[in-house]
Design a protein around this motif. Structure first.
Motif: not given
Length: 526
Positions: A410-416, A418-430
């Motif tokens: 899932k990707l969140l596109v902000l409506h500003s 330059r249309l920046p995008k929020r990503i979610t990174i999963r790490e090994h610490d859960e």
């Protein structure tokens, strides 16, 4: 008893030295020289006085803690006094010709050497203030080259991890003569803590690889780049994948560079550069190639709708083209070839006005294609193909480092703008970590502001009126800003925040909003 008597004797000798030098200083009319020598002997006398007052402490604890703390503080005081005069001289803030007389001859170099020596010694004894002064030290060495040998000798005595907070400043000096002295420190950081320097170095490498003329500096620059590629093999692919999340910014940047190359006079155009620029467009917006060593065989294209259940988990397939790029290529390829020619053969005759008009239409098509796309694989399949979900069977060798194990689709596109995008990174610490990807803008200034806020927090912590456990505790909330190139960076995502625009608009009542609307003004301009 004998130990305490020995320390008291040393203190008396230091006081004798202090009184003797004080008499000489009384005859000296130069305030700066008096301040410098006073601080040099103050360190020695104050240390011995403290030893007498703490006679119950062991000798080892005095040498390991008290001495280092006192020395680091006094070296910083000495550096501060000298640097104050040096800055005033640089800014032409001379009073009664004091600085003019002082900096005649070789006095300026001697004061610069004293600053360099004091800062490096304070860092040697673990001073945080000395670390913050290191950026200024680089400026001084650049202005006073005679201090360069001194910095080379002292740098070897400082642990390389103490330079983490000033890596962006250090890498910016790799085209200067001082780079030869910094090379050993950078090489050590690359081998031991490569992830800490990879982004600062790549940011400087973008411009320095073309601007450096000295063959030795250029060779060192390339050697460090090769070592970083060896120790951080996925970083280049990661940066390219993040760029692919911002197709619109990539297209706009490419168009601006094209307009610069496509001069009005067709006789002065560099056709070879224009054709190379055309190939660059097809690489970044028609294909999803991350590893340039791979062949672009469309038979290996993995569609987003393909069922992968029968694929072995250990098999690593890297899709070549994402859905957005397939749609964009199908939508504009014919129009693009009609404008420039299939291999760029029309670049010598195309007019600049026609190019602007057609590229404007192509830009609108790209915006329509990427609209409402919220799956990260629509932009780049590198995230899912490189980091497949799997259970870690053994503990990481670097225990305190959090490792990336995957990316949320899932990707969140902000409506500003330059249309920046929020990503979610999963790490090994859960845990999941969210970051905002900003493209088309240099965020180094944002990073400097966060450093400034961190320094402010240090000042607050050292102030008893601000550093309290109750509601009077003052601190500025900071977040991580990582510039990855001159046009790309990631910013730590903070939850429970609101845009300033919303807060301003909420403060208006209906009458004020009607007035603003009737005047055709934006609410933020009220």
């Amino acid at each position: 008893m004998s130990y305490c008597a020995l320390r008291q004797r040393n203190f008396k000798l230091a006081l004798t030295k202090l009184n003797e030098i004080r008499q000489h200083l009384d005859l000296c009319q130069n305030l700066l020289i008096r301040s410098i020598y006073w601080n040099e002997i103050y360190c020695d006398v104050y240390l011995k006085r403290h030893q007498i007052q703490s006679s119950t402490s062991t000798l080892s604890s005095l040498l390991s803690t008290t001495k280092e703390n006192i020395l680091s503080r006094d070296y910083n005081e000495l550096a501060s006094i000298c640097d104050d005069y040096l800055r005033r001289f640089e800014n032409n803030e001379d009073e009664n010709n004091l600085l003019t007389n002082l900096f005649n001859g070789d006095h300026g170099n001697k004061i610069a050497e004293l600053i360099v020596k004091s800062v490096l010694l304070s860092m040697k004894y673990g001073s945080n203030e000395g670390i913050k002064r290191f950026s200024r030290l680089l400026q001084i060495v650049d202005l006073y080259p005679k201090t360069m040998d001194l910095i080379a000798d002292k740098l070897q005595e400082i642990p390389c991890w103490m330079f983490f907070d000033c890596l962006y400043q250090i890498t910016a000096y790799l085209d200067k003569p001082i780079a030869l002295k910094l090379y050993s420190v950078i090489e050590q950081i690359v081998k031991l803590y490569s992830q800490s320097i990879v982004y600062p170095y790549k940011l400087s490498y973008e411009t320095l690889q073309y601007s450096i003329q000295d063959p030795i500096l250029k060779q060192n620059l390339e050697l460090i780049q090769q070592e970083l590629n060896h120790y951080t093999p996925l970083v280049n692919e990661f940066i390219e994948a993040l760029n692919q999340l911002n197709s619109q910014q990539q297209f706009d940047t490419w168009s601006k560079e094209l307009f610069h190359l496509l001069t009005s006079d067709s006789n002065t155009r560099d056709i070879n550069k224009l054709q190379e620029h055309l190939i660059k467009f097809k690489q970044i917006l028609f294909s999803d190639i991350i590893n340039l060593d791979e062949t672009n065989d469309e038979q290996l294209i993995l569609s987003n709708t393909q069922d992968n259940n029968d694929i072995d988990d250990n098999t690593l397939l890297k899709p070549k083209i994402t859905s957005i790029r397939i749609l964009f290529k199908n939508a504009v390829k014919k129009e693009f070839n009609d404008l420039f020619g299939k291999n760029g053969e029309l670049l010598s005759t195309i007019s600049l006005s026609d190019t602007r008009l057609i590229l404007g239409n192509i830009s609108l098509k790209l915006k329509n294609i990427i609209q409402d796309k919220t799956n990260i694989n629509n932009y780049s399949t590198w995230f899912s193909s490189t980091f497949r979900q799997q259970n870690l069977k053994k503990k990481s060798l670097i225990e305190h480092h959090i490792k990336i194990v995957g990316f949320d689709e899932k990707l969140l596109v902000l409506h500003s703008l330059r249309l920046p995008k929020r990503i979610t990174i999963r790490e090994h610490d859960e845990n999941d970590y969210r970051f905002l990807i900003k493209a088309g803008k240099d965020i180094r200034q944002d990073q400097r502001i966060e450093v400034l806020f961190s320094i402010m927090n240090d000042l607050y912590d050292n102030d008893p009126n601000c550093n309290q456990s109750n509601s009077a505790h003052i601190a500025v909330r900071t977040y991580k800003v990582i510039p990855m190139s001159s046009k790309l960076g990631i910013i730590e995502w903070l939850d429970n925040t609101r845009p300033l625009k919303d807060l301003i608009e909420e403060s208006y009542d209906n009458n004020e909003l009607n007035i603003i609307t009737s005047q055709g003004q934006h609410s933020r301009k009220f």
